[in-house]
Design an enzyme around this catalytic site. Sequence first.
Site: not given
Ligand code: CFM
Length: 540
Positions: A60, A63, A94, A194
Site C-alpha cells: 500500500c 508501505a 524491511r 514513493h
Molecule cells: Fe526500488 Fe525496488 Fe522499491 Fe527498492 Fe525494496 Fe523492491 Fe520495494 Mo521490496 S528497489 S525501492 S529496496 S522499487 S525490494 S524492487 S519492492 S521494498 S518499493
Amino acid sequence: MKNRPAPERLREQLVKRYPAKVAKKRLGQIVVNTKDASGAVPEIKANTRTSPGIITQRGCCYAGCKGVVLGPTRDIINLVHGPIGCSFYAWLTRRNQTRPETPDAENFMTYCFSTDLRDEDIVFGGEKKLRQAIQEAYDLFHPKAIGVFATCPVGLIGDDIHAVAREMKEKLNGCNVFAFSCEGYKGVSQSAGHHIANNQLFKHVIGLNDEPPAGRFKVTLLGEYNIGGDAFIIEEMLAACGITLVATLSGNSTIAQFERAHTADVNCVMCHRSINYVADMIEKKYGVPWFKVNFIGANATAKSLRRIAAFFDDPQLTQTVEAYIAEQMAQVNAVAADVRSRCEGKTAMLFVGGSRAHHYQELFAEIGMKTVAAGYEFAHRDDYEGRRVLPSIKVDADSRNIEELDVQPDPVKYRPRISPEEMAARGLPHKDYTGMMPEMDDHTLVIDDISEHETQELLHTWRPDVFCAGIKEKYGVQKNGIPCKQLHSYDYGGPYAGFKGAINFYREIDRMINATVWKMITPPWRQNGMPHLEAEYVRS
Ligand code: CFM
C-alpha cells in the site's frame, strides 16, 4: 524448458480462467517482448488498479512512503499516526541496515512509534493524541526531526496532520516536524507512497543546508535503501575510488545528509521508480543533473563507476576507477567462470518491486542464465519501456490524486553543473532510463502486477530453474519443486551490490539451483493413494 509452449500461447493460458473483463485487462498487462528496428518495445499497461479478486503481490501507499523511502533513515523519528496494527510495519520489517557513527549515536530504527488510535479517537478525532505523541517522542529522545505518517483511518476522519506538524515544529524550536498524507488507500500501490515521500522530503528537508562535505568529486546516490548491506558496499567502492558521497536517499542515511543532498555535482539514480521525482525536482530547483546507475551486477557496477568518472572527466579519477575495476573484476571473473560451468543455460523468472526485476537480470546473465519472464509489482510504463514513453502516459484519476509540485529554479541557489550537450559529449545519458523491456530478449514474457494464479501457471508450464519474488510467494513457488530466491529481503543473505555482492549472488544461485533437494519433492497431493480434489471457478 524443452517443449514449452510458445509465449503467445502461454499468455492466453494465463488468463483463460478469468472472467472476460478481467482477462481483457490482464492481457494489456501481459506482453510478449519484441523490439522493432528502432529498439522500441510494445506498450504494456502498468500502474493501474488491481482487479478485485486477484491475489496481487502489491503493498500500500503507506508501505511505499514510511517503509520504503523514509524507513532506512536512522535519526528521524518516524511516528505512525494510526491503529497499532499498521504500526507493526514501522518496526524492522524491511532489511534496511544502518551503521551509526558511534555505538551511542542516534538510531531510532529499532523502535516502533505509534499513536495507537482507538475507537474514541476515530469518533472524536486523533489530532490531540498526535500532538501528545509528538511531544512525548520529543521529550524522550530530543530528535532532530519527526516525520508523521497517516494510515487509512486518519484520512477518513480528516485529521489535519500537516497543521499539527506545523504547530509542533514551532513549539519544539529546532526540531523539524513534517507529515505525510500517505494513507494506505492512496493510489494503486506503494508507488503512490514513493511520490508522496519524495514531495515532502523535497518541501521540508532537502535544501536546508547548502554546505557540501569536502571532496573534489561529489555525488548523491538516490534510490538505494541498503537492503542486506548493499549501500555499505557502494559506500566502500566510492570511497576506494576517491568519490565523495554527499547523501544517500535513503540507505544508511541521516537527516543531515538529506538536508545537503542538493549540493552534489551530480545525482546518481539507482532505483528509478521510487525516487525519480526527487532527482527531477533537485535538477529543476538547483541545477544538479542526474543519470541512471545500477550497482547490481559486476558489469553494471563497472559501467556505473565509469559513468561517474566520465562525468568528472578527470584523468586521475579515471585512472583510479579503472585500476579499481580491474582489481575487482579479476576476483569476480574467477568465481563467475566456476559458477557458470554449473548454471549456463538455466532459466530464471523475476517478479519483484519496481526496479529489481530489471537490475537482477544482469547478475543472472553473468553466470550464463537467461531471464525468460519478468515483471514489476507496481512500476510505471517508463520503467518497462523507457522514459521515452513518458509524454504518452495518460494520467488517470488515481495518479491525479498525488500532488505534483510546481518546482522552479531557485533564484539564489540554482547553479547548472554541466550542459546537456557536454553530458552527451561525455557519453552520459542525461535524465534517462531505458527501462527493462528493451534489454530483454525477444519472445520473453513481461507481466505487470502478476497474480498468484498466473505465477502458478507459469511455474507449471515453463518450469524455470529459479523464481525470484518475495516472502508471500516463496512457499507457493517451492511447493512446485522450484527454488525461490527472495529479492526483497535476500532471504536474510546479501549484500548483492557491487563486485563483492555479485560474487555472493553467483554462489547463492549456484547453491540453490544445483541443490538436489528440489528434485526429491513430491507434494502430498501428488502421492499415490492420496485423496485429490480439483475445483473449477464458477462463473456467473
Ligand atoms: Fe526500488 Fe525496488 Fe522499491 Fe527498492 Fe525494496 Fe523492491 Fe520495494 Mo521490496 S528497489 S525501492 S529496496 S522499487 S525490494 S524492487 S519492492 S521494498 S518499493
